[in-house]
Design an enzyme around this catalytic site. Structure first.
Site, mmCIF file in Angstrom:
data_model
loop_
_atom_site.group_PDB
_atom_site.id
_atom_site.type_symbol
_atom_site.label_atom_id
_atom_site.label_comp_id
_atom_site.label_asym_id
_atom_site.label_seq_id
_atom_site.Cartn_x
_atom_site.Cartn_y
_atom_site.Cartn_z
ATOM 1 N N ARG A 29 1.018 -1.189 -0.322
ATOM 2 C CA ARG A 29 -0.040 -0.286 -0.046
ATOM 3 C C ARG A 29 0.713 1.166 0.116
ATOM 4 O O ARG A 29 1.564 1.500 0.735
ATOM 5 C CB ARG A 29 -1.423 0.012 1.435
ATOM 6 C CG ARG A 29 -2.019 -1.033 1.117
ATOM 7 C CD ARG A 29 -3.089 -0.702 2.221
ATOM 8 N NE ARG A 29 -3.918 -2.677 1.921
ATOM 9 C CZ ARG A 29 -5.507 -2.620 2.226
ATOM 10 N NH1 ARG A 29 -6.171 -1.650 2.952
ATOM 11 N NH2 ARG A 29 -6.403 -3.787 1.926
ATOM 12 N N LYS A 256 -18.441 9.573 7.511
ATOM 13 C CA LYS A 256 -18.040 9.858 6.083
ATOM 14 C C LYS A 256 -19.214 10.648 5.826
ATOM 15 O O LYS A 256 -19.204 11.705 5.226
ATOM 16 C CB LYS A 256 -19.128 8.227 5.984
ATOM 17 C CG LYS A 256 -17.559 7.128 6.193
ATOM 18 C CD LYS A 256 -17.654 6.077 5.692
ATOM 19 C CE LYS A 256 -16.682 4.955 6.505
ATOM 20 N NZ LYS A 256 -15.129 5.324 6.441
HETATM 21 C C1 LIG Z 1 -18.420 -0.784 7.639
HETATM 22 C C2 LIG Z 1 -18.387 -0.018 8.149
HETATM 23 N N1 LIG Z 1 -17.521 0.210 9.291
HETATM 24 C C3 LIG Z 1 -17.036 0.774 10.204
HETATM 25 C C4 LIG Z 1 -15.946 1.152 9.635
HETATM 26 C C5 LIG Z 1 -15.218 2.269 10.143
HETATM 27 O O1 LIG Z 1 -15.821 3.657 10.218
HETATM 28 P P1 LIG Z 1 -14.684 4.845 10.568
HETATM 29 O O2 LIG Z 1 -14.105 5.107 9.547
HETATM 30 O O3 LIG Z 1 -15.259 5.803 11.306
HETATM 31 O O4 LIG Z 1 -14.069 4.123 11.850
HETATM 32 C C6 LIG Z 1 -15.655 1.385 8.614
HETATM 33 C C7 LIG Z 1 -14.732 2.235 7.961
HETATM 34 O O5 LIG Z 1 -14.649 1.851 6.342
HETATM 35 C C8 LIG Z 1 -17.202 0.473 7.457
HETATM 36 O O6 LIG Z 1 -16.294 0.295 5.995
#
Ligand SMILES: Cc1ncc(COP(=O)(O)O)c(C=O)c1O
Length: 413
Positions: A29, A256
């Site tokens: 990565r 997000k």
């Molecule tokens: C389905 C899902 N749950 C939880 C998370 C974690 O969220 P955070 O980015 O706020 O730590 C992600 C992160 O991409 C995710 O895709």
């Protein structure tokens, strides 16, 4: 002492071997250095070997651009000036401010639940929340969708007593078979997501709740990729489908759709109070900075009362999908705002495609490979926000046509 040296040498050799293997497979990565320009989202300044240049980013999880909204920025700046940069302690050690409480109340209202609890991130809320929930009773059986996020898996593994069953992704017959096979009197929890972030597909929440009711199971739903984006007020797919009241615990992120940082769970007051009282990932870590919480609160309030962004997101996603289809590019079918484009040829081909997009076309799209998705299903993950213009879509589709041409030709041959 010589033993210590031997341990260190073996450790270094092991690290190097892992890195070499990742490079060989094309899965090493490299983080592109992308400087976000708050007044020009989704345009970023990319810092590469030949100096900085502007690029269009197609892989931001700030799905609505709320992290650059002027009112969100203003409330962040104002709260930092008023309260300082950090929270100064855990929630228990002077780290709880009125803004944390106000944000928790707003999140509870968003999902129609009596209470909500903030965490440092969505990852932490799943990890700490699921471990705590599954630790409440001995011998919990947890039924986990095969495509659940790593943070949910970490949470389930953290509950050492719980028995984990993995059901085939969105396969309700398989889920029911596993539920039937579990001991009838055992406590059960079904853990799943609403929008799956790598395929962009959506869980049949109502049908899963039907099964849960039939088999006496509780439900835990990750709405991370749906909060702010779906439902009349942004409560996610569970709000859109009118089933939020049937889900025991809803988990989400502030990072997000809401565009800032942090995670949470929402549910019954006593359940949330229990998690607050036992979850290590809450108790032993510093609270979210008040400025971050204030920015998230402003963003959430805007999103709840203004549906126009959700309408624009759906329209832009549809425009991107039809432009890709018109150009004959291999996108995976997805009913959501997430648009994966398949790249044949494995991880190396996928990373090469992303590199060429960036170097030759000033476009950034994240290459996704194993272990995030199964080998052989590598893809570029695209998300059109309300800020992506028609001209940006045209440029992306033209560039993808050129970049993917060798991989597609190899597959056709
Ligand atoms: C389905 C899902 N749950 C939880 C998370 C974690 O969220 P955070 O980015 O706020 O730590 C992600 C992160 O991409 C995710 O895709």
């Amino acid at each position: 002492m010589p033993e210590m040296l031997a341990t260190r040498a073996a450790f270094r050799t092991s690290c190097r071997a892992t890195l070499d293997a990742l490079r060989e497979e094309g899965r090493y990565r490299e983080f592109a250095r992308l400087e976000r320009l708050a007044d020009r989202f989704p345009v970023y300044r990319c810092h590469g070997p030949h100096g900085p240049r502007e690029v269009t980013v197609w892989s931001s999880n700030d799905y609505l651009g709320m992290g650059t909204h002027p009112l969100v920025l203003a409330s962040h700046v104002e709260a930092v000036a008023r309260h300082g940069a950090g929270a100064g302690g855990t929630r228990n050690i002077s780290g709880t401010s009125p803004v944390h409480a106000a944000l928790e109340a707003e999140l509870a209202a968003l999902h129609g639940k009596p209470a909500a609890l903030l965490f440092g991130s969505g990852y932490l809320s799943n990890q700490a929340g699921l471990s705590a929930v599954l630790g409440a009773l001995p011998g919990f059986h947890v039924f986990s969708d095969a495509k659940n996020h790593a943070s949910m898996i970490a949470g389930m593994r953290g509950a050492r007593d719980a028995v984990r069953h993995v059901w085939r992704h969105n396969d309700l017959d398989h889920l029911e078979t596993l539920l039937r096979a579990a001991p009838p009197g055992a406590p059960k929890l079904i853990a799943f997501e609403s929008v799956y972030s790598m395929d962009g597909d959506i869980a049949p929440i109502a049908a899963i709740c039907d099964l849960a009711e039939r088999h006496g199971a509780m439900t835990y739903l990750d709405e991370v990729h749906a909060v702010g984006l779906y439902g009349a007020t942004g409560g996610g797919i569970s709000e859109r489908d009118g089933v939020a009241d049937r889900v025991d615990i809803i988990e989400g992120t502030l990072a997000k759709g809401i565009g800032v940082l942090g995670g949470y769970i929402a549910g019954e007051a006593e359940v949330v109070d229990y998690v607050r009282s036992v979850a290590g990932g809450l108790i032993f870590t510093t609270a979210l900075p008040p400025g971050v919480a204030a920015a998230a609160l402003t963003s959430l309030r805007l999103l709840r009362r203004e549906p126009a962004r959700r309408v624009a997101l759906a329209e832009r996603a549809a425009a991107l999908k039809s432009a890709l289809d018109r150009a004959g590019l291999p996108r995976l079918p997805s009913p959501s705002h997430i648009v994966p484009v398949a790249v044949p040829g494995g991880a190396s081909a996928c990373r090469a495609a992303a590199r060429r997009l960036l170097e030759a076309h000033d476009i950034y799209a994240t290459p996704i490979d194993y272990p995030t998705v199964p080998r052989g299903t590598e893809r570029l993950r695209l998300c059109a926000t309300p800020h992506h213009t028609d001209a940006m879509i045209t440029a992306l589709v033209g560039a993808l046509g050129e970049v993917l041409q060798p991989a597609l030709a190899r597959r056709a041959a």
